[in-house]
Design a protein around this motif. Structure first.
Motif, mmCIF file in Angstrom:
data_model
loop_
_atom_site.group_PDB
_atom_site.id
_atom_site.type_symbol
_atom_site.label_atom_id
_atom_site.label_comp_id
_atom_site.label_asym_id
_atom_site.label_seq_id
_atom_site.Cartn_x
_atom_site.Cartn_y
_atom_site.Cartn_z
ATOM 1 N N SER A 15 -18.786 57.265 17.594
ATOM 2 C CA SER A 15 -19.202 55.882 17.876
ATOM 3 C C SER A 15 -20.608 55.837 18.459
ATOM 4 O O SER A 15 -21.112 56.843 18.977
ATOM 5 N N GLY A 16 -21.225 54.675 18.368
ATOM 6 C CA GLY A 16 -22.458 54.382 19.100
ATOM 7 C C GLY A 16 -23.581 55.395 18.919
ATOM 8 O O GLY A 16 -23.940 55.763 17.794
ATOM 9 N N LEU A 17 -24.139 55.841 20.042
ATOM 10 C CA LEU A 17 -25.304 56.729 20.010
ATOM 11 C C LEU A 17 -24.982 58.056 19.328
ATOM 12 O O LEU A 17 -25.812 58.613 18.602
ATOM 13 N N ASP A 36 -14.804 64.307 19.411
ATOM 14 C CA ASP A 36 -14.511 63.009 20.016
ATOM 15 C C ASP A 36 -13.000 62.905 20.254
ATOM 16 O O ASP A 36 -12.208 63.460 19.503
ATOM 17 N N ARG A 37 -12.642 62.169 21.291
ATOM 18 C CA ARG A 37 -11.194 61.996 21.526
ATOM 19 C C ARG A 37 -10.622 60.934 20.583
ATOM 20 O O ARG A 37 -9.406 60.825 20.450
ATOM 21 N N ASP A 59 -11.007 66.304 24.110
ATOM 22 C CA ASP A 59 -11.502 65.637 25.312
ATOM 23 C C ASP A 59 -12.571 66.520 25.967
ATOM 24 O O ASP A 59 -12.301 67.703 26.241
ATOM 25 N N VAL A 60 -13.742 65.972 26.222
ATOM 26 C CA VAL A 60 -14.819 66.781 26.816
ATOM 27 C C VAL A 60 -14.505 67.228 28.245
ATOM 28 O O VAL A 60 -15.153 68.151 28.751
ATOM 29 N N CYS A 85 -23.012 62.997 23.942
ATOM 30 C CA CYS A 85 -23.007 61.533 23.978
ATOM 31 C C CYS A 85 -21.698 60.962 24.508
ATOM 32 O O CYS A 85 -21.627 59.757 24.757
ATOM 33 N N ALA A 147 -28.357 60.591 29.639
ATOM 34 C CA ALA A 147 -28.262 59.938 30.950
ATOM 35 C C ALA A 147 -28.252 58.436 30.686
ATOM 36 O O ALA A 147 -27.537 57.942 29.814
ATOM 37 N N TYR A 161 -21.523 54.885 37.988
ATOM 38 C CA TYR A 161 -22.253 55.162 36.746
ATOM 39 C C TYR A 161 -23.627 55.772 37.046
ATOM 40 O O TYR A 161 -24.007 56.804 36.473
ATOM 41 N N LYS A 165 -25.067 59.531 36.065
ATOM 42 C CA LYS A 165 -26.234 59.723 35.198
ATOM 43 C C LYS A 165 -27.374 60.397 35.965
ATOM 44 O O LYS A 165 -28.174 61.144 35.386
ATOM 45 N N GLY A 192 -31.994 52.860 27.331
ATOM 46 C CA GLY A 192 -31.937 51.537 27.971
ATOM 47 C C GLY A 192 -30.713 50.803 27.457
ATOM 48 O O GLY A 192 -29.583 51.257 27.653
ATOM 49 N N PHE A 194 -28.596 49.657 24.333
ATOM 50 C CA PHE A 194 -28.392 49.931 22.905
ATOM 51 C C PHE A 194 -27.220 49.143 22.354
ATOM 52 O O PHE A 194 -26.231 48.897 23.046
ATOM 53 N N THR A 196 -24.277 49.213 20.828
ATOM 54 C CA THR A 196 -23.126 50.075 20.514
ATOM 55 C C THR A 196 -21.858 49.370 20.968
ATOM 56 O O THR A 196 -21.919 48.367 21.693
HETATM 57 N N1 LIG Z 1 -25.055 51.830 24.786
HETATM 58 C C1 LIG Z 1 -25.968 51.809 25.739
HETATM 59 O O1 LIG Z 1 -26.691 50.811 25.920
HETATM 60 C C2 LIG Z 1 -26.170 53.014 26.639
HETATM 61 C C3 LIG Z 1 -27.220 52.957 27.548
HETATM 62 C C4 LIG Z 1 -27.434 54.041 28.379
HETATM 63 C C5 LIG Z 1 -26.621 55.152 28.308
HETATM 64 N N2 LIG Z 1 -25.604 55.174 27.419
HETATM 65 C C6 LIG Z 1 -24.753 56.385 27.409
HETATM 66 O O2 LIG Z 1 -24.702 56.902 26.101
HETATM 67 C C7 LIG Z 1 -23.448 57.548 25.895
HETATM 68 C C8 LIG Z 1 -22.835 56.999 24.627
HETATM 69 O O3 LIG Z 1 -22.640 55.620 24.792
HETATM 70 P P1 LIG Z 1 -22.273 54.661 23.568
HETATM 71 O O4 LIG Z 1 -22.888 53.355 23.873
HETATM 72 O O5 LIG Z 1 -22.594 55.353 22.293
HETATM 73 O O6 LIG Z 1 -20.701 54.528 23.790
HETATM 74 P P2 LIG Z 1 -19.510 54.378 22.742
HETATM 75 O O7 LIG Z 1 -18.352 53.892 23.559
HETATM 76 O O8 LIG Z 1 -19.939 53.644 21.531
HETATM 77 O O9 LIG Z 1 -19.219 55.901 22.296
HETATM 78 C C9 LIG Z 1 -18.724 56.866 23.194
HETATM 79 C C10 LIG Z 1 -17.876 57.838 22.419
HETATM 80 O O10 LIG Z 1 -17.438 58.842 23.340
HETATM 81 C C11 LIG Z 1 -16.082 59.114 23.089
HETATM 82 N N3 LIG Z 1 -15.461 59.632 24.302
HETATM 83 C C12 LIG Z 1 -15.261 58.951 25.460
HETATM 84 N N4 LIG Z 1 -14.630 59.736 26.345
HETATM 85 C C13 LIG Z 1 -14.429 60.930 25.730
HETATM 86 C C14 LIG Z 1 -13.843 62.148 26.132
HETATM 87 N N5 LIG Z 1 -13.303 62.295 27.355
HETATM 88 N N6 LIG Z 1 -13.833 63.178 25.266
HETATM 89 C C15 LIG Z 1 -14.350 63.031 24.024
HETATM 90 N N7 LIG Z 1 -14.920 61.913 23.592
HETATM 91 C C16 LIG Z 1 -14.957 60.864 24.441
HETATM 92 C C17 LIG Z 1 -15.488 57.781 22.660
HETATM 93 O O11 LIG Z 1 -14.272 57.958 21.934
HETATM 94 C C18 LIG Z 1 -16.615 57.213 21.813
HETATM 95 O O12 LIG Z 1 -16.481 57.592 20.450
HETATM 96 C C19 LIG Z 1 -22.634 57.309 27.165
HETATM 97 O O13 LIG Z 1 -22.758 58.421 28.004
HETATM 98 C C20 LIG Z 1 -23.314 56.105 27.795
HETATM 99 O O14 LIG Z 1 -23.167 56.086 29.192
HETATM 100 C C21 LIG Z 1 -25.348 54.128 26.571
#
Ligand SMILES: NC(=O)c1ccc[n+]([C@@H]2O[C@H](COP(=O)([O-])OP(=O)(O)OC[C@H]3O[C@@H](n4cnc5c(N)ncnc54)[C@H](O)[C@@H]3O)[C@@H](O)[C@H]2O)c1
Length: 255
Positions: A15-17, A36-37, A59-60, A85, A147, A161, A165, A192, A194, A196
């Motif tokens: 997912s996401g980033l 990923d979990r 699970d990480v 991520c 972070a 949080y 970070k 910043g 994103f 997601t």
């Molecule tokens: N989206 C933003 O704006 C943003 C900004 C700053 C930092 N971040 C950081 O970027 C990272 C990714 O964020 P995102 O927005 O892509 O989130 P997201 O929720 O879209 O994706 C996170 C992924 O991590 C997986 N995950 C969660 N816990 C897990 C675990 N214990 N073991 C394995 N997988 C696990 C989830 O299943 C998910 O697929 C995070 O650390 C978040 O704090 C995001």
């Protein structure tokens, strides 16, 4: 580093980033292992990407799952890239509205996921990378951790949080120094805002307002732009031991 044909492990890659990183790296010929979990999401993305990707459900925060993921990625091709991520946020003040203290369980959960999860994967990936044949320049690999701008501009309600970070930022230089002798670089990206699923929980109106708060361009960042920076970091072997804000110039206000 030459990316074509190397192996990468991406935690949170469903997912996401993380997913943006998988798509970008696979497009550059990298063999990606999604860890990923969310097994269904990981499988779906691996199927979408095709032969360039596989996945590990786990699970990480569990060291055995992390070892399994690292071993699978290293079995595909030389493991050269590990991207952390997997992580999440939490909202909670030092004291709640009724003056009761911040929930300890929630604080520990965020530390376990965002710090220990990063530690688990970074240490295990580095351990395997250290045993590989070095490339030109003696380089064996790169680890990219995630972070957040919250490490520097922590807002009201981001106690846990921001602390987590901040720890990811704090691990960057000592990890880069520890791993220099085996030719492994360590970099951290501090995103910043994103677009997601993490931010998708907010109503559209609030997401638009967040986009407007960015200096330029006035919108949320795209996960592909995160993936692009990961690729740039991997390719440019002179980037090491540093944290890069990827944030359109935003500085978060207190709330
Ligand atoms: N989206 C933003 O704006 C943003 C900004 C700053 C930092 N971040 C950081 O970027 C990272 C990714 O964020 P995102 O927005 O892509 O989130 P997201 O929720 O879209 O994706 C996170 C992924 O991590 C997986 N995950 C969660 N816990 C897990 C675990 N214990 N073991 C394995 N997988 C696990 C989830 O299943 C998910 O697929 C995070 O650390 C978040 O704090 C995001």
């Amino acid at each position: 580093m030459e990316l074509d044909g190397v192996s990468a492990l991406i935690t949170g890659g469903a997912s996401g980033l993380g997913a943006g990183t998988v798509r970008k790296l696979c497009g550059l010929g990298v063999r990606c292992t999604i860890f990923d979990r969310n097994e269904a999401g990981a499988k779906q993305l691996a199927d979408e990407v095709g032969t360039g990707a596989d996945y590990v459900a786990g699970d990480v925060t569990n060291p055995d799952d992390c070892q399994r993921a690292v071993d699978q990625a290293a079995g595909n091709a030389s493991l050269r890239i590990a991207v952390n991520c997997a992580g999440t946020g939490w909202v909670g003040r030092v004291i709640n509205r009724d003056n009761s203290p911040h929930d300890l369980g929630a604080f520990k959960f965020i530390m376990e996921l965002n710090i220990v999860g990063t530690f688990n994967v970074m240490t295990r990936a580095a351990s395997v990378m250290a045993g590989t044949e070095p490339g030109p320049d003696g380089e064996r690999g790169v680890i990219v951790n995630t972070a957040s701008v919250a490490a520097f501009d922590g807002q009201i309600g981001q106690l846990a949080y921001s602390a987590s970070k901040g720890a990811v930022v704090g691990m960057t230089l000592p990890a880069a120094r520890d791993l220099a002798s085996v030719g492994i670089r360590v970099m951290t990206i501090a995103p910043g805002l994103f677009d997601t699923p993490l931010l998708g929980m907010l109503p559209q109106e609030q997401r638009d307002a967040l986009g407007q708060s960015v200096l330029f361009p006035k919108r949320l960042g795209q996960p592909e732009q995160y993936g692009e920076l990961v690729a740039d970091i991997a390719r440019n072997s002179y980037l090491n031991g540093e944290v890069i804000r990827l944030d359109g110039g935003i500085r978060m206000p207190p709330k």
